[in-house]
Design a protein around this motif. Structure first.
Motif, PDB file in Angstrom:
ATOM      1  N   LEU A 339       0.836  -1.203   0.000  1.00 31.02           N
ATOM      2  CA  LEU A 339       0.000   0.000   0.000  1.00 31.02           C
ATOM      3  C   LEU A 339       0.869   1.250   0.000  1.00 31.02           C
ATOM      4  CD1 LEU A 339      -2.558   1.714   0.395  1.00 31.02           C
ATOM      5  CD2 LEU A 339      -2.415   1.203   2.829  1.00 31.02           C
ATOM      6  N   ALA A 340       1.865   1.288   0.883  1.00 27.61           N
ATOM      7  CA  ALA A 340       2.713   2.472   0.989  1.00 27.61           C
ATOM      8  C   ALA A 340       3.487   2.717  -0.301  1.00 27.61           C
ATOM      9  CB  ALA A 340       3.671   2.308   2.171  1.00 27.61           C
ATOM     10  N   LEU A 341       4.046   1.657  -0.871  1.00 31.86           N
ATOM     11  CA  LEU A 341       4.869   1.802  -2.069  1.00 31.86           C
ATOM     12  C   LEU A 341       4.035   2.175  -3.289  1.00 31.86           C
ATOM     13  CD1 LEU A 341       7.169  -1.283  -1.438  1.00 31.86           C
ATOM     14  CD2 LEU A 341       7.891   1.110  -1.384  1.00 31.86           C
ATOM     15  N   ILE A 342       2.877   1.511  -3.434  1.00 31.92           N
ATOM     16  CA  ILE A 342       2.031   1.813  -4.602  1.00 31.92           C
ATOM     17  C   ILE A 342       1.439   3.208  -4.490  1.00 31.92           C
ATOM     18  CG2 ILE A 342      -0.226   1.244  -5.587  1.00 31.92           C
ATOM     19  CD1 ILE A 342       0.583  -1.574  -5.802  1.00 31.92           C
ATOM     20  N   THR A 343       1.181   3.657  -3.267  1.00 33.59           N
ATOM     21  CA  THR A 343       0.698   5.022  -3.097  1.00 33.59           C
ATOM     22  C   THR A 343       1.740   6.014  -3.599  1.00 33.59           C
ATOM     23  OG1 THR A 343      -0.663   4.409  -1.190  1.00 33.59           O
ATOM     24  CG2 THR A 343      -0.112   6.730  -1.431  1.00 33.59           C
ATOM     25  N   ALA A 389      18.444  14.120 -13.441  1.00 31.51           N
ATOM     26  CA  ALA A 389      17.878  12.919 -14.062  1.00 31.51           C
ATOM     27  C   ALA A 389      18.427  11.653 -13.412  1.00 31.51           C
ATOM     28  CB  ALA A 389      18.157  12.919 -15.560  1.00 31.51           C
ATOM     29  N   LEU A 390      19.742  11.623 -13.158  1.00 29.21           N
ATOM     30  CA  LEU A 390      20.340  10.454 -12.521  1.00 29.21           C
ATOM     31  C   LEU A 390      19.795  10.242 -11.117  1.00 29.21           C
ATOM     32  CD1 LEU A 390      24.080  10.809 -13.614  1.00 29.21           C
ATOM     33  CD2 LEU A 390      22.486   9.013 -14.298  1.00 29.21           C
ATOM     34  N   SER A 391      19.662  11.326 -10.370  1.00 26.82           N
ATOM     35  CA  SER A 391      19.150  11.227  -8.998  1.00 26.82           C
ATOM     36  C   SER A 391      17.711  10.728  -8.984  1.00 26.82           C
ATOM     37  CB  SER A 391      19.239  12.603  -8.327  1.00 26.82           C
ATOM     38  OG  SER A 391      18.637  12.567  -7.039  1.00 26.82           O
ATOM     39  N   LEU A 392      16.887  11.271  -9.886  1.00 27.24           N
ATOM     40  CA  LEU A 392      15.484  10.862  -9.944  1.00 27.24           C
ATOM     41  C   LEU A 392      15.367   9.400 -10.352  1.00 27.24           C
ATOM     42  CD1 LEU A 392      12.649  12.089  -9.577  1.00 27.24           C
ATOM     43  CD2 LEU A 392      12.638  12.588 -12.030  1.00 27.24           C
ATOM     44  N   LEU A 393      16.144   8.985 -11.342  1.00 24.72           N
ATOM     45  CA  LEU A 393      16.085   7.596 -11.791  1.00 24.72           C
ATOM     46  C   LEU A 393      16.566   6.644 -10.708  1.00 24.72           C
ATOM     47  CD1 LEU A 393      15.522   5.566 -14.030  1.00 24.72           C
ATOM     48  CD2 LEU A 393      17.855   5.950 -14.877  1.00 24.72           C
ATOM     49  N   ALA A 394      17.634   7.007 -10.015  1.00 23.54           N
ATOM     50  CA  ALA A 394      18.152   6.143  -8.950  1.00 23.54           C
ATOM     51  C   ALA A 394      17.134   6.006  -7.816  1.00 23.54           C
ATOM     52  CB  ALA A 394      19.469   6.713  -8.427  1.00 23.54           C
ATOM     53  N   ARG A 395      16.502   7.119  -7.464  1.00 29.81           N
ATOM     54  CA  ARG A 395      15.524   7.074  -6.359  1.00 29.81           C
ATOM     55  C   ARG A 395      14.340   6.180  -6.704  1.00 29.81           C
ATOM     56  NH1 ARG A 395      11.155  10.598  -4.973  1.00 29.81           N
ATOM     57  NH2 ARG A 395      11.772  12.138  -6.536  1.00 29.81           N
ATOM     58  N   TRP A 396      13.784   6.355  -7.905  1.00 26.90           N
ATOM     59  CA  TRP A 396      12.626   5.553  -8.284  1.00 26.90           C
ATOM     60  C   TRP A 396      13.004   4.110  -8.555  1.00 26.90           C
ATOM     61  CZ3 TRP A 396       8.149   6.688  -6.822  1.00 26.90           C
ATOM     62  CH2 TRP A 396       7.684   8.009  -6.778  1.00 26.90           C
ATOM     63  N   SER A 397      14.184   3.867  -9.080  1.00 25.84           N
ATOM     64  CA  SER A 397      14.606   2.486  -9.333  1.00 25.84           C
ATOM     65  C   SER A 397      14.711   1.707  -8.033  1.00 25.84           C
ATOM     66  CB  SER A 397      15.947   2.474 -10.076  1.00 25.84           C
ATOM     67  OG  SER A 397      15.827   3.048 -11.354  1.00 25.84           O
ATOM     68  N   THR A 398      15.238   2.328  -7.004  1.00 29.83           N
ATOM     69  CA  THR A 398      15.354   1.667  -5.697  1.00 29.83           C
ATOM     70  C   THR A 398      13.979   1.339  -5.131  1.00 29.83           C
ATOM     71  OG1 THR A 398      17.443   2.796  -5.232  1.00 29.83           O
ATOM     72  CG2 THR A 398      16.214   1.916  -3.345  1.00 29.83           C
ATOM     73  N   LEU A 399      13.073   2.313  -5.212  1.00 27.26           N
ATOM     74  CA  LEU A 399      11.734   2.084  -4.681  1.00 27.26           C
ATOM     75  C   LEU A 399      11.004   1.002  -5.473  1.00 27.26           C
ATOM     76  CD1 LEU A 399       9.245   4.682  -3.373  1.00 27.26           C
ATOM     77  CD2 LEU A 399       8.443   3.029  -5.058  1.00 27.26           C
ATOM     78  N   VAL A 400      11.142   1.017  -6.787  1.00 27.94           N
ATOM     79  CA  VAL A 400      10.441   0.043  -7.628  1.00 27.94           C
ATOM     80  C   VAL A 400      10.982  -1.362  -7.385  1.00 27.94           C
ATOM     81  CG1 VAL A 400      10.035  -0.682 -10.012  1.00 27.94           C
ATOM     82  CG2 VAL A 400       9.719   1.709  -9.356  1.00 27.94           C
ATOM     83  N   GLN A 401      12.269  -1.485  -7.171  1.00 30.89           N
ATOM     84  CA  GLN A 401      12.834  -2.793  -6.849  1.00 30.89           C
ATOM     85  C   GLN A 401      12.246  -3.334  -5.547  1.00 30.89           C
ATOM     86  OE1 GLN A 401      17.008  -1.883  -6.937  1.00 30.89           O
ATOM     87  NE2 GLN A 401      17.192  -2.265  -9.133  1.00 30.89           N
ATOM     88  N   GLU A 402      12.069  -2.441  -4.572  1.00 31.02           N
ATOM     89  CA  GLU A 402      11.447  -2.839  -3.312  1.00 31.02           C
ATOM     90  C   GLU A 402       9.990  -3.244  -3.532  1.00 31.02           C
ATOM     91  OE1 GLU A 402      10.527  -0.966   1.150  1.00 31.02           O
ATOM     92  OE2 GLU A 402      11.659   0.204  -0.328  1.00 31.02           O
ATOM     93  N   LEU A 403       9.279  -2.479  -4.360  1.00 31.49           N
ATOM     94  CA  LEU A 403       7.892  -2.793  -4.662  1.00 31.49           C
ATOM     95  C   LEU A 403       7.779  -4.126  -5.388  1.00 31.49           C
ATOM     96  CD1 LEU A 403       4.861  -2.219  -4.966  1.00 31.49           C
ATOM     97  CD2 LEU A 403       5.412  -0.782  -6.940  1.00 31.49           C
ATOM     98  N   GLU A 404       8.647  -4.351  -6.369  1.00 31.64           N
ATOM     99  CA  GLU A 404       8.593  -5.600  -7.130  1.00 31.64           C
ATOM    100  C   GLU A 404       8.795  -6.797  -6.209  1.00 31.64           C
ATOM    101  OE1 GLU A 404      10.478  -7.581 -11.193  1.00 31.64           O
ATOM    102  OE2 GLU A 404      11.369  -5.773 -10.338  1.00 31.64           O
ATOM    103  N   ALA A 405       9.728  -6.696  -5.288  1.00 32.66           N
ATOM    104  CA  ALA A 405       9.963  -7.800  -4.350  1.00 32.66           C
ATOM    105  C   ALA A 405       8.750  -8.032  -3.456  1.00 32.66           C
ATOM    106  CB  ALA A 405      11.199  -7.492  -3.497  1.00 32.66           C
ATOM    107  N   ALA A 406       8.110  -6.948  -3.014  1.00 39.96           N
ATOM    108  CA  ALA A 406       6.922  -7.075  -2.163  1.00 39.96           C
ATOM    109  C   ALA A 406       5.760  -7.695  -2.927  1.00 39.96           C
ATOM    110  CB  ALA A 406       6.526  -5.707  -1.614  1.00 39.96           C
ATOM    111  N   LEU A 407       5.563  -7.278  -4.180  1.00 40.34           N
ATOM    112  CA  LEU A 407       4.486  -7.834  -4.992  1.00 40.34           C
ATOM    113  C   LEU A 407       4.718  -9.311  -5.278  1.00 40.34           C
ATOM    114  CD1 LEU A 407       3.966  -4.951  -7.582  1.00 40.34           C
ATOM    115  CD2 LEU A 407       2.358  -5.637  -5.800  1.00 40.34           C
TER     116      LEU A 407
END
Length: 459
Positions: A339-343, A389-407
């Protein structure tokens, strides 16, 4: 009866997650489950082609029933037998049983093979649900009924109507259940019955065989109209009635976050309907949860006594049901991390990428689509654009990896891949594309790093 509906045709959860969520259902007051298996049921023999890639095994079905029993949840299986048969009629081997050849949603009720198919599906489901007191046989939204060639010919005969055709099929299906499984009562969604005149409905014999489930998922449902509809059904001879609200879904085709206020209003209005007639008019209420929503808000406001509100807050592990900032507090219930990550993804991923690509003055002024196509950029501008751009991509990539593992812990790979491809990868690909174009424009003397997920979607 207070049933939670599990719609397994969208993103079916693994049994391990059901073992976590069933205790919460029980704690929150549910005493039953309506399980709509669709292609997640382990059909055998000539029906084996109906199975999804990750369909539950017979052992897993037994485990689900065991988990339900441990949590005092009575299971009612749901088998579609008329409309919404895409998971059956999409298969080439069964396409000849469609009411209209072009559309795989509705069964041709005139063919003996259609009735044999439905009967076999029912019998296989019931074999793994021995002792079930009810079986839901669907029969809602039977679109294009009467439009097939066999139906058009049948309707040319005097006294034949679409209503009669619908009731006839319902009766055949219900009679099969009664004959083969006499301890089980069929339930049907009520929408195909609503407009049939009382005398025709009474004379059909259907009220003696099934119990209708009145459904309406609107936030502004007509309470008085529903009360009158219940009176009509009772006059027609239906011994028991059910109701169905919705706790998610039914408000849009591609939602990631559920509009809680809409559903809360729907629940409260159904309570008004239940209280408008004689006591015990309704056998139970089904809280439907129409799938394709990987996660839900569990935030509500209003309509609760303070003691109930406090108990629910405790069960969910949140300090207030009126919280709207899930970034700050997501709770401790099973799946709360998703819930937190998808939000975060749903509310901020696309907007943050849009802000950089479409509103940042350096990007729009010095690296617009015109410049990107021609690989033109002033070296100074790279220093303004690249770090962001690098900072934004790194931040979202880390979060998405966490979300993918949770899903992946809860859902099967195809459901996870679908959600990420629909909701995440397009934005990440835009960022990666910007960095790639920067690299090309900068030339070999200025290499640019490009961290992040592989969103190419290659097999």
């Amino acid at each position: 009866m207070r049933l939670v509906h599990l719609d397994l045709k969208g993103a079916p959860p693994k049994v391990s997650y059901l073992s976590e969520i069933f205790p919460l259902f029980h704690t929150l007051g549910a005493n039953g489950l309506l399980i709509e298996y669709e292609d997640m049921f382990p059909y055998e023999g000539h029906l084996r082609l109906l199975r999804a890639k990750h369909a539950y095994s017979p052992f897993e079905i037994k485990e689900i029933l065991h988990l339900a029993t441990l949590n005092n949840l009575e299971v009612i299986p749901l088998v579609q037998t008329f409309g919404h048969l895409e998971f059956v009629l999409k298969h080439e081997a069964l396409a000849h049983l469609r009411e209209v050849a072009l559309f795989p949603n509705t069964l041709n009720p005139h063919k003996v093979e259609s009735l044999a198919l439905v009967g076999a599906m029912i019998d296989q489901v019931m074999e793994l649900h021995p002792g079930a007191r009810w079986l839901h046989v669907g029969c809602d939204e039977v679109y294009y009924l009467g439009d097939g060639e066999a139906s058009r010919q049948w309707l040319q005969h005097e006294q034949n109507t679409k209503a009669k055709l619908c009731l006839s099929h319902m009766k055949v299906v219900a009679s099969h259940v009664q004959t083969r499984h006499p301890a089980t009562t069929p339930l049907v969604w009520d929408d195909m019955l609503r407009d049939i005149p009382e005398d025709q409905l009474s004379a059909s014999g259907v009220p003696q065989l099934v119990e209708p489930v009145l459904w309406d998922y609107r936030a502004d449902l007509d309470v008085h109209g529903k009360a009158l509809l219940m009176e009509k059904y009772q006059k027609c001879g239906f011994p028991r009635l059910w109701a169905a609200s919705a706790f998610k879904g039914a408000t849009g085709a591609s939602q990631a976050l559920t509009p809680i206020e809409h559903h809360l209003r729907n629940h409260l209005q159904w309570l008004q309907v239940a209280g408008s007639g004689p006591a015990n008019t309704l056998q139970g209420i089904i809280l439907t949860g129409w799938q394709r929503d990987p996660s839900d808000h569990l935030c509500v406001s209003g309509g609760f006594a303070e003691d109930v509100k406090a108990r629910v807050e405790n069960f969910l592990g949140i300090s207030s049901l009126e919280i709207t900032d899930f970034m700050r507090e997501a709770g401790s219930f099973p799946g709360s991390n998703i819930l937190a990550l998808i939000t975060q993804v749903s509310l901020h991923l696309r907007s943050s990428v849009d802000a950089l690509l479409e509103r940042d003055r350096y990007v729009t002024g010095w690296f617009s689509p015109f410049h990107r196509r021609r690989k033109l950029i002033h070296p100074v501008m790279i220093q303004h654009i690249q770090p962001q751009a690098l900072s934004l991509l790194a931040r979202w990539s880390t979060l998405v990896q966490e979300l993918e593992a949770a899903l992946q812990r809860i859902y099967y790979p195809d459901a996870v891949d679908e959600w990420l491809e629909e909701n995440v990868y397009p934005s990440l690909q835009r960022l990666q594309g910007l960095l790639q174009d920067l690299g090309k424009a900068a030339g070999p003397q200025t290499p640019l790093a490009s961290p992040g997920l592989d969103t190419s979607q290659d097999p």
